[in-house]
Motif scaffolding. Structure first.
Motif, PDB file in Angstrom:
ATOM      1  N   SER A 114       0.833  -1.204   0.000  1.00  0.00           N
ATOM      2  CA  SER A 114       0.000   0.000   0.000  1.00  0.00           C
ATOM      3  C   SER A 114       0.864   1.250   0.000  1.00  0.00           C
ATOM      4  O   SER A 114       0.614   2.207  -0.740  1.00  0.00           O
ATOM      5  CB  SER A 114      -0.896   0.034   1.242  1.00  0.00           C
ATOM      6  OG  SER A 114      -1.723  -1.097   1.314  1.00  0.00           O
ATOM      7  N   ARG A 115       1.890   1.251   0.843  1.00  0.00           N
ATOM      8  CA  ARG A 115       2.785   2.418   0.892  1.00  0.00           C
ATOM      9  C   ARG A 115       3.457   2.644  -0.464  1.00  0.00           C
ATOM     10  O   ARG A 115       3.618   3.776  -0.912  1.00  0.00           O
ATOM     11  CB  ARG A 115       3.861   2.213   1.971  1.00  0.00           C
ATOM     12  CG  ARG A 115       3.312   2.354   3.363  1.00  0.00           C
ATOM     13  CD  ARG A 115       4.397   2.372   4.443  1.00  0.00           C
ATOM     14  NE  ARG A 115       3.769   2.840   5.679  1.00  0.00           N
ATOM     15  CZ  ARG A 115       4.314   3.686   6.546  1.00  0.00           C
ATOM     16  NH1 ARG A 115       5.542   4.126   6.372  1.00  0.00           N
ATOM     17  NH2 ARG A 115       3.652   4.094   7.610  1.00  0.00           N
ATOM     18  N   PHE A 116       3.863   1.546  -1.091  1.00  0.00           N
ATOM     19  CA  PHE A 116       4.507   1.649  -2.408  1.00  0.00           C
ATOM     20  C   PHE A 116       3.586   2.365  -3.396  1.00  0.00           C
ATOM     21  O   PHE A 116       3.981   3.339  -4.053  1.00  0.00           O
ATOM     22  CB  PHE A 116       4.869   0.233  -2.892  1.00  0.00           C
ATOM     23  CG  PHE A 116       5.195   0.125  -4.357  1.00  0.00           C
ATOM     24  CD1 PHE A 116       6.199   0.888  -4.919  1.00  0.00           C
ATOM     25  CD2 PHE A 116       4.490  -0.765  -5.163  1.00  0.00           C
ATOM     26  CE1 PHE A 116       6.500   0.773  -6.284  1.00  0.00           C
ATOM     27  CE2 PHE A 116       4.783  -0.881  -6.516  1.00  0.00           C
ATOM     28  CZ  PHE A 116       5.784  -0.106  -7.085  1.00  0.00           C
ATOM     29  N   ILE A 117       2.331   1.904  -3.491  1.00  0.00           N
ATOM     30  CA  ILE A 117       1.407   2.524  -4.454  1.00  0.00           C
ATOM     31  C   ILE A 117       1.095   3.970  -4.065  1.00  0.00           C
ATOM     32  O   ILE A 117       1.003   4.848  -4.932  1.00  0.00           O
ATOM     33  CB  ILE A 117       0.122   1.679  -4.590  1.00  0.00           C
ATOM     34  CG1 ILE A 117       0.443   0.334  -5.259  1.00  0.00           C
ATOM     35  CG2 ILE A 117      -0.964   2.429  -5.377  1.00  0.00           C
ATOM     36  CD1 ILE A 117       1.045   0.438  -6.669  1.00  0.00           C
ATOM     37  N   ARG A 118       0.996   4.260  -2.779  1.00  0.00           N
ATOM     38  CA  ARG A 118       0.755   5.652  -2.363  1.00  0.00           C
ATOM     39  C   ARG A 118       1.916   6.542  -2.789  1.00  0.00           C
ATOM     40  O   ARG A 118       1.713   7.693  -3.193  1.00  0.00           O
ATOM     41  CB  ARG A 118       0.537   5.715  -0.850  1.00  0.00           C
ATOM     42  CG  ARG A 118      -0.799   5.098  -0.442  1.00  0.00           C
ATOM     43  CD  ARG A 118      -0.942   5.047   1.066  1.00  0.00           C
ATOM     44  NE  ARG A 118      -1.009   6.385   1.629  1.00  0.00           N
ATOM     45  CZ  ARG A 118      -0.903   6.640   2.935  1.00  0.00           C
ATOM     46  NH1 ARG A 118      -0.714   5.637   3.788  1.00  0.00           N
ATOM     47  NH2 ARG A 118      -0.992   7.870   3.386  1.00  0.00           N
ATOM     48  N   LEU A 119       3.141   6.011  -2.693  1.00  0.00           N
ATOM     49  CA  LEU A 119       4.300   6.799  -3.130  1.00  0.00           C
ATOM     50  C   LEU A 119       4.255   7.037  -4.640  1.00  0.00           C
ATOM     51  O   LEU A 119       4.533   8.146  -5.112  1.00  0.00           O
ATOM     52  CB  LEU A 119       5.602   6.081  -2.741  1.00  0.00           C
ATOM     53  CG  LEU A 119       5.917   6.062  -1.235  1.00  0.00           C
ATOM     54  CD1 LEU A 119       7.106   5.150  -0.950  1.00  0.00           C
ATOM     55  CD2 LEU A 119       6.209   7.475  -0.734  1.00  0.00           C
ATOM     56  N   VAL A 120       3.889   6.006  -5.390  1.00  0.00           N
ATOM     57  CA  VAL A 120       3.799   6.171  -6.852  1.00  0.00           C
ATOM     58  C   VAL A 120       2.746   7.238  -7.188  1.00  0.00           C
ATOM     59  O   VAL A 120       2.992   8.139  -7.994  1.00  0.00           O
ATOM     60  CB  VAL A 120       3.443   4.830  -7.532  1.00  0.00           C
ATOM     61  CG1 VAL A 120       3.235   5.034  -9.026  1.00  0.00           C
ATOM     62  CG2 VAL A 120       4.534   3.782  -7.276  1.00  0.00           C
ATOM     63  N   LEU A 121       1.574   7.124  -6.562  1.00  0.00           N
ATOM     64  CA  LEU A 121       0.510   8.097  -6.812  1.00  0.00           C
ATOM     65  C   LEU A 121       0.976   9.504  -6.438  1.00  0.00           C
ATOM     66  O   LEU A 121       0.704  10.481  -7.148  1.00  0.00           O
ATOM     67  CB  LEU A 121      -0.742   7.725  -6.014  1.00  0.00           C
ATOM     68  CG  LEU A 121      -1.455   6.438  -6.455  1.00  0.00           C
ATOM     69  CD1 LEU A 121      -2.447   5.980  -5.382  1.00  0.00           C
ATOM     70  CD2 LEU A 121      -2.182   6.643  -7.788  1.00  0.00           C
ATOM     71  N   GLY A 122       1.707   9.602  -5.345  1.00  0.00           N
ATOM     72  CA  GLY A 122       2.236  10.894  -4.899  1.00  0.00           C
ATOM     73  C   GLY A 122       3.227  11.461  -5.905  1.00  0.00           C
ATOM     74  O   GLY A 122       3.162  12.645  -6.265  1.00  0.00           O
ATOM     75  N   GLU A 123       4.128  10.638  -6.393  1.00  0.00           N
ATOM     76  CA  GLU A 123       5.122  11.096  -7.363  1.00  0.00           C
ATOM     77  C   GLU A 123       4.454  11.578  -8.644  1.00  0.00           C
ATOM     78  O   GLU A 123       4.902  12.533  -9.263  1.00  0.00           O
ATOM     79  CB  GLU A 123       6.109   9.970  -7.696  1.00  0.00           C
ATOM     80  CG  GLU A 123       7.079   9.628  -6.570  1.00  0.00           C
ATOM     81  CD  GLU A 123       8.098  10.738  -6.304  1.00  0.00           C
ATOM     82  OE1 GLU A 123       8.431  11.487  -7.238  1.00  0.00           O
ATOM     83  OE2 GLU A 123       8.552  10.851  -5.143  1.00  0.00           O
ATOM     84  N   TYR A 124       3.392  10.890  -9.063  1.00  0.00           N
ATOM     85  CA  TYR A 124       2.702  11.275 -10.301  1.00  0.00           C
ATOM     86  C   TYR A 124       1.619  12.331 -10.059  1.00  0.00           C
ATOM     87  O   TYR A 124       0.932  12.735 -10.995  1.00  0.00           O
ATOM     88  CB  TYR A 124       2.081  10.032 -10.962  1.00  0.00           C
ATOM     89  CG  TYR A 124       3.085   9.138 -11.676  1.00  0.00           C
ATOM     90  CD1 TYR A 124       4.345   9.614 -12.043  1.00  0.00           C
ATOM     91  CD2 TYR A 124       2.758   7.835 -12.013  1.00  0.00           C
ATOM     92  CE1 TYR A 124       5.258   8.800 -12.698  1.00  0.00           C
ATOM     93  CE2 TYR A 124       3.670   7.007 -12.680  1.00  0.00           C
ATOM     94  CZ  TYR A 124       4.914   7.498 -13.017  1.00  0.00           C
ATOM     95  OH  TYR A 124       5.811   6.688 -13.679  1.00  0.00           O
ATOM     96  N   GLY A 125       1.451  12.728  -8.802  1.00  0.00           N
ATOM     97  CA  GLY A 125       0.447  13.761  -8.499  1.00  0.00           C
ATOM     98  C   GLY A 125      -0.978  13.319  -8.768  1.00  0.00           C
ATOM     99  O   GLY A 125      -1.813  14.117  -9.204  1.00  0.00           O
ATOM    100  N   LEU A 126      -1.267  12.050  -8.532  1.00  0.00           N
ATOM    101  CA  LEU A 126      -2.621  11.531  -8.763  1.00  0.00           C
ATOM    102  C   LEU A 126      -3.356  11.423  -7.433  1.00  0.00           C
ATOM    103  O   LEU A 126      -2.954  10.626  -6.577  1.00  0.00           O
ATOM    104  CB  LEU A 126      -2.552  10.151  -9.429  1.00  0.00           C
ATOM    105  CG  LEU A 126      -1.859  10.085 -10.789  1.00  0.00           C
ATOM    106  CD1 LEU A 126      -1.615   8.628 -11.195  1.00  0.00           C
ATOM    107  CD2 LEU A 126      -2.704  10.788 -11.846  1.00  0.00           C
TER     108      LEU A 126
END
Lengths: 230, 230
Positions: free
Chosen positions: B13-25
């Motif tokens: 979950s943390r991994f996907i939250r970081l990805v979403l954060g990096e892409y500004g989604l």
């Protein structure tokens, strides 16, 4: 020619062999005993998982997901309607979900315990866990088969192929795992006619032939194993 | 807005939250207790794994690999040098191998047992396995940390980022898992200065901030947890 480190009773290895077969990509097969954790093999893939593909330039691809995505990017993309991972992102997501279902969830619930107890433990030295199968583990794994077969029947009954209207990675991953369980005579096909019809179609594909001729030392397959009209 | 079913102490979950954060989604977060196997959640994802993302049209994406590939295909592809999965197929394979390493291998060896014993079991009812941590499991998991930290140090020492010269999914997956272990005070950073320097860089990214402010009921993080200069 690339080398594929595999084991004939590893679902992930069978899955990648089917993909390579469908795309007509030749590889040299090298059997690896996954329980040995052979030093030179661990150098190739520190995680120790099968299969591992090594190309002519000694570039290494580890595990079914990494290899399948690589093959999609380098071969699948050129195959048009024969591509095994769809074009649409949501379709691709559904195919990937199912591949994971069969190679991770069903693997943990059913395939791995049965293959380990009934095949690997015959060949493993006692120091690495070899010996007689554990009847408790067999019972638990067998108890889980029906649920998985029901799910496959439901998918096969509502779509032409497991992830939609076209053959995909999902079919090959499911059939890879089922073929091992079938070898061991663990599947009561009469209980799942839709799954059987679908499996019969996949099993009849030329890419499947090599798998059906291989035998494991000391374990005879069920009589209908290589029968295309079982 | 899409909904992300997650748990603050799930590495995936943390991994996907970081990805979403990096892409500004932006997503709406809903915490799910993974041990509950809640009926409506299992309907979304029969495998019961976290995270799960549901878009406005109720289309469901299950698990970190499926979500990460989807985000690459729908957002990453437009990001040029900020894309978190490289362009070259072999580079992509290496990134995927490392993501799997951190979210499957290190998860099984270290993160999952420690999080389960020290956090989840506090919140789980005894009927689902809640209770005091098992000291044998803690000892085994702690014994495995050093090896993983050594590997991260080696990667961080030989490349700017774990999979090469650019930030990638591999860094976010590794940092997601490490951040949980760090919360629990399980990491002796002095032993792994290269891993520490790399983690400090990742931890300082704006995408990381939300993770550093979350707290688990009943478990206080180690004093340097949210400290960017630890």
């Amino acid at each position: 020619m690339p080398v594929l480190y595999h084991h004939t009773m590893s679902s992930a290895s069978r899955f990648i062999r089917l993909v390579l077969g469908e795309y007509g990509l030749p590889v040299e097969l090298t059997e690896e005993q996954p329980w040995e954790m052979r030093k030179d093999f661990i150098k190739l893939n520190p995680a120790g998982t099968l299969p591992v593909m090594v190309d002519d330039n000694m570039r290494v691809l580890c595990g079914p997901t990494v290899i399948a995505e690589f093959l999609d990017e380098t071969s699948g993309i050129l195959k048009r309607d024969k591509r095994l991972l769809a074009e649409d992102p949501f379709q691709r997501a559904e195919i990937r979900r199912l591949v994971e279902w069969f190679l991770v969830k069903m693997e943990a619930d059913v395939t791995k315990p049965l293959v380990r107890e009934r095949i690997f433990k015959l060949q493993m030295p006692p120091t690495l866990g070899g010996g007689a199968p554990d009847s408790k583990i067999l019972r638990m794994a067998r108890g889980n088969i029906r649920q998985h077969l029901k799910y496959i029947s439901w998918l096969a009954g509502s779509r032409s192929y497991l992830a939609g209207s076209r053959l995909s990675y999902a079919d090959l991953a499911a059939a890879a795992a089922l073929s091992e369980l079938d070898y061991l005579g663990e599947i009561t096909w009469a209980e799942a006619p839709q799954a059987r019809d679908w499996y019969q179609r996949i099993k009849s594909r030329p890419s499947f032939r090599p798998l059906l001729t291989e035998r494991v030392r000391g374990v005879t397959p069920v009589s209908h194993y290589a029968d295309l009209d079982f």
